[in-house]
Design a protein around this motif. Structure first.
Motif, PDB file in Angstrom:
ATOM      1  N   ARG A  84       8.095  -2.647  -1.152  1.00 50.90           N
ATOM      2  CA  ARG A  84       7.035  -3.096  -2.054  1.00 50.90           C
ATOM      3  C   ARG A  84       6.301  -1.892  -2.636  1.00 50.90           C
ATOM      4  NH1 ARG A  84       1.847  -3.634  -1.349  1.00 50.90           N
ATOM      5  NH2 ARG A  84       1.840  -3.537   0.927  1.00 50.90           N
ATOM      6  N   ILE A  85       5.965  -0.942  -1.792  1.00 53.51           N
ATOM      7  CA  ILE A  85       5.235   0.241  -2.238  1.00 53.51           C
ATOM      8  C   ILE A  85       6.106   1.107  -3.155  1.00 53.51           C
ATOM      9  CG2 ILE A  85       4.196   2.405  -1.441  1.00 53.51           C
ATOM     10  CD1 ILE A  85       3.143   0.760   0.986  1.00 53.51           C
ATOM     11  N   GLU A  86       7.391   1.240  -2.831  1.00 51.22           N
ATOM     12  CA  GLU A  86       8.310   2.008  -3.679  1.00 51.22           C
ATOM     13  C   GLU A  86       8.343   1.473  -5.105  1.00 51.22           C
ATOM     14  OE1 GLU A  86      12.205   2.003  -1.957  1.00 51.22           O
ATOM     15  OE2 GLU A  86      11.652   3.431  -0.382  1.00 51.22           O
ATOM     16  N   ARG A  87       8.179   0.172  -5.234  1.00 52.28           N
ATOM     17  CA  ARG A  87       8.196  -0.457  -6.556  1.00 52.28           C
ATOM     18  C   ARG A  87       6.792  -0.585  -7.162  1.00 52.28           C
ATOM     19  NH1 ARG A  87      12.973  -4.722  -7.290  1.00 52.28           N
ATOM     20  NH2 ARG A  87      14.563  -3.558  -6.200  1.00 52.28           N
ATOM     21  N   ASN A  88       5.834   0.071  -6.535  1.00 49.28           N
ATOM     22  CA  ASN A  88       4.443   0.023  -7.014  1.00 49.28           C
ATOM     23  C   ASN A  88       3.928  -1.403  -7.158  1.00 49.28           C
ATOM     24  OD1 ASN A  88       4.121   2.869  -7.235  1.00 49.28           O
ATOM     25  ND2 ASN A  88       5.358   2.795  -9.091  1.00 49.28           N
ATOM     26  N   MET A  89       4.256  -2.219  -6.156  1.00 55.73           N
ATOM     27  CA  MET A  89       3.835  -3.611  -6.166  1.00 55.73           C
ATOM     28  C   MET A  89       2.712  -3.825  -5.162  1.00 55.73           C
ATOM     29  SD  MET A  89       7.553  -5.488  -6.048  1.00 55.73           S
ATOM     30  CE  MET A  89       7.077  -7.081  -6.723  1.00 55.73           C
TER      31      MET A  89
END
Length: 73
Positions: free
Chosen positions: A12-17
Motif C-alpha cells: 500500500r505504501i509503495e503505491r502511495n495509497m
C-alpha cells in the motif's frame, strides 16, 4: 498472518495509497484495512485472491510462505 500484515502495508505504501484508497479498490471499509494491518483480523480466501491479483503477487508471498514475489516474473 504476521507477514500478511507487513506485506499489505508495504504494498500500500509503495503505491502511495492510504488505507481508504486500498479499501475503495477492494470494496471494503478503511477499518477493515486497518484491522488487517494491525493483525486484528485476516481476510477470507476470496479476498486474499483479490489482494494478490491487485498487487500482482502470489497468495503464498502475501502470507509469508514464499520469500519471492512473482512481480518480476
Amino acid at each position: 498472518m504476521t507477514k500478511f500484515a507487513e506485506r499489505i502495508k508495504e504494498f500500500r505504501i509503495e503505491r502511495n495509497m492510504q488505507q481508504k484508497d486500498l479499501a475503495a479498490v477492494l470494496f471494503v471499509n478503511q477499518r477493515t484495512i486497518s484491522n488487517w494491518e494491525r493483525k486484528i483480523n485476516v481476510p477470507d480466501y476470496d479476498m486474499l485472491i483479490k489482494i494478490a491479483k491487485y498487487f500482482e503477487v502470489s497468495i503464498d508471498y502475501l502470507l509469508g510462505n514464499d520469500d519471492y514475489s512473482n512481480k518480476n516474473n
